[in-house]
Design an enzyme around this catalytic site. Sequence first.
Site, short mmCIF file in Angstrom:
data_model
loop_
_atom_site.label_atom_id
_atom_site.label_comp_id
_atom_site.label_asym_id
_atom_site.label_seq_id
_atom_site.Cartn_x
_atom_site.Cartn_y
_atom_site.Cartn_z
N HIS A 158 -8.98 1.32 -5.96
CA HIS A 158 -8.22 0.34 -4.93
C HIS A 158 -6.60 0.65 -5.53
CE1 HIS A 158 -11.74 -1.81 -4.11
NE2 HIS A 158 -12.12 -1.70 -5.42
N TYR A 171 0.60 -1.12 0.09
CA TYR A 171 -0.03 -0.02 -0.16
C TYR A 171 0.82 1.28 0.05
CZ TYR A 171 -3.74 -3.25 1.08
OH TYR A 171 -4.62 -4.39 1.25
O1 CA2 Z 1 -6.35 -2.20 -2.67
C1 CA2 Z 1 -7.12 -1.53 -2.05
O2 CA2 Z 1 -6.98 -0.42 -2.17
C2 CA2 Z 1 -7.91 -2.17 -1.23
O3 CA2 Z 1 -9.38 -1.75 -1.23
C3 CA2 Z 1 -7.38 -2.12 0.13
C4 CA2 Z 1 -8.31 -3.07 1.16
C5 CA2 Z 1 -8.43 -4.44 0.75
O4 CA2 Z 1 -9.37 -5.35 1.63
C6 CA2 Z 1 -9.23 -4.52 -0.57
O5 CA2 Z 1 -9.17 -5.77 -1.12
C7 CA2 Z 1 -8.31 -3.77 -1.72
C8 CA2 Z 1 -7.64 -3.18 2.37
C9 CA2 Z 1 -7.23 -1.80 3.18
C10 CA2 Z 1 -6.08 -2.15 4.27
O6 CA2 Z 1 -5.40 -0.95 4.29
C11 CA2 Z 1 -4.26 -1.08 4.74
C12 CA2 Z 1 -3.30 -0.13 4.61
C13 CA2 Z 1 -2.09 -0.10 5.31
C14 CA2 Z 1 -1.63 -1.23 6.11
C15 CA2 Z 1 -2.80 -2.05 6.24
C16 CA2 Z 1 -3.87 -2.22 5.56
#
Ligand code: CA2
Length: 141
Positions: free
Chosen positions: A97, A22
């Site tokens: 996303h 991310y």
């Molecule tokens: O890729 C994306 O933007 C998602 O929407 C992010 C979600 C995930 O469940 C989707 O499948 C795809 C998860 C967000 C978690 O964000 C974090 C950011 C930093 C550290 C840990 C989690």
Amino acid sequence: MNITIINGPNLNLLGKREPEVYGNLSFEQYLEQLKAVFTQVHFIYFQSNIEGELINAIQAAGENSVGIVLNPGGYTHTSVAIGDAIAAIQPPVVEVHISNIHAREDFRKISHVSAKAKGTIAGLGLKGYELAIQWLLTQKA
Ligand code: CA2
């Protein structure tokens, strides 16, 4: 002109965990960059880990914004209610996303949002939000 950006669960952790997936910027830091690029836009930013709060924010943006950039996080893959909220409002919604949900686990390949959104951007990192805003700006009357 208002554009609302809505981030779903765990996106408050951006920049703090899993930088390999991310990135290492917090969304608040990135938002400052967006404000500098789109000086004509007033951004309303909302993040929540709670499904109903995200739905309330979508409904509110339906009344006060020309468009919405929505990353529903994990609710993308589970929430019929968020899809229904998008279908119930007038302004265009772009689903964003950060990661490429189609290149990850199978359960991430299902989105209850995509069919209700005008379009989806996935896998381009935070740049996806900027691209979504650029497109929204082509849509305003
Ligand atoms: O890729 C994306 O933007 C998602 O929407 C992010 C979600 C995930 O469940 C989707 O499948 C795809 C998860 C967000 C978690 O964000 C974090 C950011 C930093 C550290 C840990 C989690």
